[in-house]
Motif scaffolding. Structure first.
Motif, PDB file in Angstrom:
ATOM      1  N   LEU A 177     -17.943 -17.206  31.681  1.00 47.71           N
ATOM      2  CA  LEU A 177     -18.124 -17.528  30.118  1.00 47.71           C
ATOM      3  C   LEU A 177     -19.248 -18.442  29.858  1.00 47.71           C
ATOM      4  CD1 LEU A 177     -16.166 -15.943  28.724  1.00 47.71           C
ATOM      5  CD2 LEU A 177     -14.901 -18.052  27.993  1.00 47.71           C
ATOM      6  N   ALA A 181     -22.726 -17.508  27.395  1.00 45.68           N
ATOM      7  CA  ALA A 181     -23.131 -18.357  26.194  1.00 45.68           C
ATOM      8  C   ALA A 181     -24.717 -18.618  26.560  1.00 45.68           C
ATOM      9  CB  ALA A 181     -22.397 -19.550  26.334  1.00 45.68           C
ATOM     10  N   LEU A 236     -26.606 -15.696  25.548  1.00 47.60           N
ATOM     11  CA  LEU A 236     -26.439 -15.304  23.967  1.00 47.60           C
ATOM     12  C   LEU A 236     -27.400 -16.203  23.413  1.00 47.60           C
ATOM     13  CD1 LEU A 236     -23.020 -15.184  22.625  1.00 47.60           C
ATOM     14  CD2 LEU A 236     -24.645 -13.782  22.154  1.00 47.60           C
ATOM     15  N   ASN A 287     -16.983 -22.109  23.767  1.00 51.52           N
ATOM     16  CA  ASN A 287     -16.346 -21.467  22.554  1.00 51.52           C
ATOM     17  C   ASN A 287     -17.051 -21.530  21.207  1.00 51.52           C
ATOM     18  OD1 ASN A 287     -14.063 -20.513  23.957  1.00 51.52           O
ATOM     19  ND2 ASN A 287     -12.951 -22.272  24.055  1.00 51.52           N
ATOM     20  N   LEU A 344     -20.201 -19.382  21.672  1.00 52.76           N
ATOM     21  CA  LEU A 344     -19.970 -17.815  21.465  1.00 52.76           C
ATOM     22  C   LEU A 344     -19.524 -17.711  20.056  1.00 52.76           C
ATOM     23  CD1 LEU A 344     -17.670 -17.281  24.579  1.00 52.76           C
ATOM     24  CD2 LEU A 344     -20.281 -16.697  24.289  1.00 52.76           C
ATOM     25  N   ASN A 358     -22.151 -15.472  17.638  1.00 49.20           N
ATOM     26  CA  ASN A 358     -21.499 -14.012  17.368  1.00 49.20           C
ATOM     27  C   ASN A 358     -21.558 -14.027  15.903  1.00 49.20           C
ATOM     28  OD1 ASN A 358     -20.825 -11.735  19.129  1.00 49.20           O
ATOM     29  ND2 ASN A 358     -19.878 -13.712  20.258  1.00 49.20           N
ATOM     30  N   LEU A 372     -15.672 -12.798  23.886  1.00 48.54           N
ATOM     31  CA  LEU A 372     -14.902 -13.271  22.651  1.00 48.54           C
ATOM     32  C   LEU A 372     -13.995 -12.438  22.135  1.00 48.54           C
ATOM     33  CD1 LEU A 372     -14.892 -15.632  20.951  1.00 48.54           C
ATOM     34  CD2 LEU A 372     -16.677 -14.862  19.447  1.00 48.54           C
TER      35      LEU A 372
END
Lengths: 163, 163, 163, 163
Positions: free
Chosen positions: A8, A12, A15, A61, A64, A68, B82
């Protein structure tokens, strides 16, 4: 459900890169904050701390979720009126600061003032990110707060480790 | 950009209704919290306070953001990983609690324990909302925390006004 | 127990005055923050908003608690090692920022960046307060964060009311 | 100023003991929270996590500050009206929950609901602590929130490590 946070973390970082931000860009902001206090601090040292901040689940978290939201606003998947609020980085929205705060808090409240400072003065890449908002090229409502918060949290982490 | 929050409040209430939650459902949770302290409290009285909570910008923005995230996860607009985190209400995600906290905080920290209590015991409609998560009928990752937080904030508002 | 918050507000204002800070001093910080955004803003207008911030219970309780801690550290009533931490405004202590955050939050998360900014640049009276810490004349560990937080919250309140 | 947090941790544990709370008492609350989710969890395992929570600076600083406030209220060093607010554990005070939140947050927002739950149901030693408040034997305004928050943070830490 089992979640692999090593995996994860990579998502991240990808992204952030997709939105034009490298970990080095973030480390440069941390360096600018910390160079007021320590003479001998290097970009490599700041980068190492930025990397540690990005290993924390709460931070991953938040990254993300925020990015998003920016992407879905741009792509038109978010329903109005929230879409317009995000596309215009409406100053009274506040949820971007709420996510930022959850990032900063990982290393305690001492990151709080650093975050406010870099956000207000648009240090380093924060200027570019905000210019793109201003000229409506991008939805960066969450991105700028997330980047500032990671940089501030890394500065907080350095302060802790220097003690 | 000018935003009409009277209009936005209606959008928030409609979004809640679309996800199966009326303001009366929320007021019933508030009533259950408060009936431990006051004998004479009515559902109408609780409903009035829930209504006030939903007039606050910070609350409206949290409702719009959280429920839109639930909807976009269901519709598949949110990218993996996600999306799976949200569809499974992954317990270490934490951003749902972060949004809940921004709602509770509007009436000060005294709402904090009420929120934890109703969330843990799944008071009233919170049970239905969570059953739908469990049987994978819906993505209600944000909805349950938002509903619990509004109910807890309304209880906090009542405590303030009773003083 | 019944508490009269109109009375308590006066106590909070008197405590601030006793520590060398008037509401006008705080309003001047708010004015400096806001003059970047609005041309026509006056000190009187800022003072009015500072006054409203100081009517909030959460704010009053934070002021009373923080300043009493400063005073008790000075007077030697707080046991070591906490006393030394407070007397030296130890940078990793963090509870001063925690109290500040509870003040800022009263008008939502948008006050967060203003707080960080004024705290970092030591705007207005914040410079005097911090000089006294530096030269060990006073224990102002909580005072500077409280004053910055009230000024930032007032700026947030102005932003809300201008919308 | 250099602060030795290994030393400070001992001071925090001694302060808790002085107020009648052992780390085992706190671990028992954590055990009760976690036994709903895991069958095989032991008190020793919970104690280990409570110990880790108490190694965090933010937690140590909150413990020292909160318990010192309780003690100084009892001893009469805090000026009125704050003293009466603390001696009566006035429900709208809120700064005790603010400190609790800074403890919980160390392991992310997932500790939030556990805290509310144990605080509301007065699990384990929290009942004794609160009885002493009720019968005015002690000022435990901060102690109960601090103990509940440490137990909840330890439960959050266990949830993270089990993943």
């Amino acid at each position: 459900m089992k979640v692999d946070y090593t995996e994860l973390k990579k998502v991240a970082i990808d992204l952030l890169a997709e939105r034009g931000v490298t970990l080095e860009d973030i480390a440069k902001i941390t360096l600018e904050i910390q160079s007021q206090y320590y003479d001998d601090i290097t970009l490599e040292y700041c980068l190492e701390h930025v990397n540690h901040v990005l290993s924390k689940r709460e931070v991953i978290n938040a990254v993300l979720t925020g990015i998003n939201l920016d992407i879905m606003a741009e792509q038109g998947h978010i329903k109005e009126p929230l879409r317009s609020i995000l596309m215009n980085d409406y100053s009274l929205y506040g949820i971007d600061e709420v996510l930022a705060y959850s990032i900063i808090n990982v290393y305690g409240s001492i990151g709080l003032t650093n975050y406010g400072y870099v956000d207000k003065l648009k240090v380093g890449i924060l200027k570019d990110i905000n210019d793109k908002i201003k000229y409506h090229e991008r939805c960066n409502t969450f991105l700028d707060d997330i980047v500032g918060a990671i940089a501030a949290a890394a500065a907080g982490r350095i302060a802790h480790s220097k003690n």
